[in-house]
Design an enzyme around this catalytic site. Structure first.
Site, PDB file in Angstrom:
ATOM      1  N   LYS A 159       0.883  -1.178   0.000  1.00 37.42           N
ATOM      2  CA  LYS A 159       0.000   0.000   0.000  1.00 37.42           C
ATOM      3  C   LYS A 159       0.915   1.221   0.000  1.00 37.42           C
ATOM      4  O   LYS A 159       1.233   1.797   1.043  1.00 37.42           O
ATOM      5  CB  LYS A 159      -0.909  -0.050   1.231  1.00 37.42           C
ATOM      6  CG  LYS A 159      -2.284   0.517   0.994  1.00 37.42           C
ATOM      7  CD  LYS A 159      -3.226   0.179   2.116  1.00 37.42           C
ATOM      8  CE  LYS A 159      -4.305   1.229   2.288  1.00 37.42           C
ATOM      9  NZ  LYS A 159      -5.142   1.500   1.126  1.00 37.42           N
TER      10      LYS A 159
HETATM   11  N1  PMP Z   1      -7.230  -2.403  -3.120  1.00 35.06           N
HETATM   12  C1  PMP Z   1      -6.707  -1.183  -2.948  1.00 35.06           C
HETATM   13  C2  PMP Z   1      -5.885  -0.589  -4.029  1.00 35.06           C
HETATM   14  C3  PMP Z   1      -6.920  -0.490  -1.740  1.00 35.06           C
HETATM   15  O1  PMP Z   1      -6.401   0.734  -1.566  1.00 35.06           O
HETATM   16  C4  PMP Z   1      -7.727  -1.086  -0.733  1.00 35.06           C
HETATM   17  C5  PMP Z   1      -8.005  -0.336   0.543  1.00 35.06           C
HETATM   18  N2  PMP Z   1      -7.005  -0.575   1.504  1.00 35.06           N
HETATM   19  C6  PMP Z   1      -8.232  -2.366  -0.950  1.00 35.06           C
HETATM   20  C7  PMP Z   1      -7.976  -2.993  -2.166  1.00 35.06           C
HETATM   21  C8  PMP Z   1      -9.023  -3.067   0.109  1.00 35.06           C
HETATM   22  O2  PMP Z   1      -8.188  -3.470   1.170  1.00 35.06           O
HETATM   23  P1  PMP Z   1      -8.721  -3.593   2.652  1.00 35.06           P
HETATM   24  O3  PMP Z   1      -9.918  -4.465   2.620  1.00 35.06           O
HETATM   25  O4  PMP Z   1      -7.615  -4.195   3.419  1.00 35.06           O
HETATM   26  O5  PMP Z   1      -9.059  -2.215   3.109  1.00 35.06           O
END
Ligand code: PMP
Length: 308
Positions: A159
């Site tokens: 991320k």
């Molecule tokens: N894909 C991306 C690119 C994201 O930024 C997020 C948000 N964190 C997600 C998927 C979903 O991840 P999560 O369920 O851990 O928030």
């Protein structure tokens, strides 16, 4: 328009009023996107009068893995980061749903693109937060002309702040064209994500989601939904690539993310998905997820960490 400001921040090793958390304009992370972040939610449980953070250790494990990819070391563990977060939330004392943002950034001030020989800093703050996608029961999405970052361009399973310039391009173009969200294809042309969400498709009664090797972020909500769908609804789950045209003919399609929670997609590029309304599986999973995050599902309370 950016919403309310945080009350406090964990900044340079201590919890301070938000207005005291400053960085210089020459900071590396700000100039080059050399930062990694997380996004967690805290959910207020009214009956118990408690704030529960959802799966903090899993979120912080992913954050530290993102940091590792970017040659960062802040000397913390998932447990110590959870502890800092709980202390921050005690200071904030919110009695409502919130969003928590941990950020690790290259903190030196100056010019020069690299990852090595730079100081790493951690900051965490929280803000009041409600719904993220406006039409979360009937979203109309468009296939974006922007492609999802490739793992060999910017690590997709990290991320990484810089990568979100790409997500922002996709999101703004989709919104300005009148859509609720963007659906991103990867370089191979497979449907892989929303701007900040994982995706799921129900086809012939099977729940299908792209594998972690399809340039996706390994979502914590994704993992939670897979577990709930399998254990509570007895659904078969398959991780495989999704073709663009499959989305036109599937029964149900939804997106998952900490901010987006479970967003039902009922139309893609003016074509109705299934009957063009939120389907029963999506609806049931939304209820289960809502209960799970509020610590109301007895078999899943290990996901919920209460602020003391
Ligand atoms: N894909 C991306 C690119 C994201 O930024 C997020 C948000 N964190 C997600 C998927 C979903 O991840 P999560 O369920 O851990 O928030």
């Amino acid at each position: 328009m950016a919403g309310s400001l945080p009350l406090h921040a964990y900044f340079e090793g201590k919890i301070v009023p938000y207005s005291d958390a400053h960085i210089g304009v020459a900071t590396h992370g700000l100039n080059y996107g050399t930062a990694v972040f997380g996004g967690l939610r805290g959910y207020w449980n009214d009956e118990q009068q408690k704030l529960f953070v959802f799966r903090p250790q899993d979120h912080f494990r992913r954050l530290l893995n993102s940091a590792k990819m970017m040659c960062m070391d802040i000397g913390q563990t998932p447990a110590s980061l959870t502890q800092i977060t709980l202390e921050l939330l005690q200071a904030d004392n919110y009695h409502r749903d919130i969003y928590i943002r941990p950020l690790i950034y290259k903190a030196d001030e100056g010019i020069g693109v690299r990852l090595h020989d730079l100081r790493d800093e951690l900051t965490i703050f929280a803000i009041p937060f409600d719904r993220y996608v406006k039409n979360d029961t009937n979203a109309h999405v468009t296939v974006s002309s922007w492609r999802r970052v490739d793992d060999n361009t910017i690590p997709a399973r990290g991320k990484i702040s810089g990568a979100y310039a790409s997500s922002a391009l996709a999101k703004t173009d989709a919104n300005r064209a009148g859509f609720d969200e963007a659906l991103l294809l990867d370089q191979a042309g497979h449907v892989v994500e929303g701007s900040a969400m994982n995706v799921f498709m129900l086809r012939d009664g099977v729940l299908i989601t792209p594998p972690v090797t399809d340039n996706i972020l390994e979502g914590i909500t994704r993992r939670s939904i897979m577990e709930l769908a399998q254990n509570e609804l007895g659904l078969k789950i398959v991780e495989r690539s999704i073709d663009r045209s499959e989305v036109f003919i599937c029964e149900e399609f939804f997106m998952t993310g900490t901010a987006a929670q479970l967003t039902a997609v009922t139309k893609v590029d003016f074509r109705p998905i299934g009957a063009g309304v939120m389907g029963p599986v999506t609806s049931r999973l939304r209820e289960l997820f809502e209960d799970a995050v509020h610590a109301r599902l007895p078999s899943y309370t290990h996901w919920n960490v209460a602020v003391p």
